[in-house]
Design an enzyme around this catalytic site. Sequence first.
Site, short mmCIF file in Angstrom:
data_model
loop_
_atom_site.label_atom_id
_atom_site.label_comp_id
_atom_site.label_asym_id
_atom_site.label_seq_id
_atom_site.Cartn_x
_atom_site.Cartn_y
_atom_site.Cartn_z
N SER A 212 0.84 -1.20 0.00
CA SER A 212 0.00 0.00 0.00
C SER A 212 0.88 1.25 0.00
O SER A 212 2.07 1.17 -0.34
CB SER A 212 -0.94 -0.02 1.21
N ASN A 213 0.33 2.38 0.35
CA ASN A 213 1.09 3.63 0.42
C ASN A 213 0.55 4.50 1.55
O ASN A 213 -0.42 4.12 2.20
CB ASN A 213 1.04 4.36 -0.94
N HIS A 214 1.17 5.65 1.75
CA HIS A 214 0.85 6.49 2.93
C HIS A 214 -0.27 7.49 2.72
O HIS A 214 -0.45 8.39 3.55
CB HIS A 214 2.11 7.25 3.36
#
Length: 219
Positions: A29-31
Amino acid sequence: AGPKPLAGKKLLLTAGPTREALDPVRFMSNHSSGKMGFALAEQAVALGAEVTLVSGPVSLATPAGVTRIDVESAEQMLEAVLAALPGQDIFIGCAAVADYRPLAVADNKIKKSNERMVVELVRNPDILATVAQQQPRPFTVGFAAETDNVEQYARDKLARKGLDLIAANDVSKPDQGFNANHNALTLYWADGHKSLGHSDKGQQARLMLDTIADHLACQ
Ligand code: C5P
């Protein structure tokens, strides 16, 4: 006060990250926090729009009056967006969609048996570009987070994805863009641009939606 600028308009938007499963317990995923998309949803309701928000996993409350559809992966996000698309007047792709997903999702938890492992990834569908290709289609808006040559890359993306408008932010600067509470967007469209200054995401969202409403009024 006059009539609300988005009264009678239907707005669909994506927000947050996507999660791409590796096995039953792990994902890539990412932030992305989802703050900009949720701010847009909240402000659009205030401007009179009927708002549907397709969100990846975020820890934000649903703004009052917004219909929220929760998804995890990019493929689920695309499916939810296409299902909600008929009748929409505006689409804003605000989500930080994972560019790639694992080719295979393991049925069982992957064991740490080797010192190295290779995960093969495949490209995810581009949700924004897919919406822009629909006929008929809503007024279609994207985001471009860039670290350099902001205008050039944003205008390339506007043309390549076939968008009506793009909101660009320079993510090399502190306290704007990804995960921050503030932003400094510049909007670009085929024959114009507008800088929104530096302010909180609520104010940026408001200014962005005012510009979109102006464009719809001229259509
Ligand atoms: O190509 P890039 O990821 O920089 O484009 C960013 C814009 O495209 C954002 O508006 C984002 O929401 C959208 N996007 C999308 N689906 C993807 C990748 C990006 O909708 N798979």
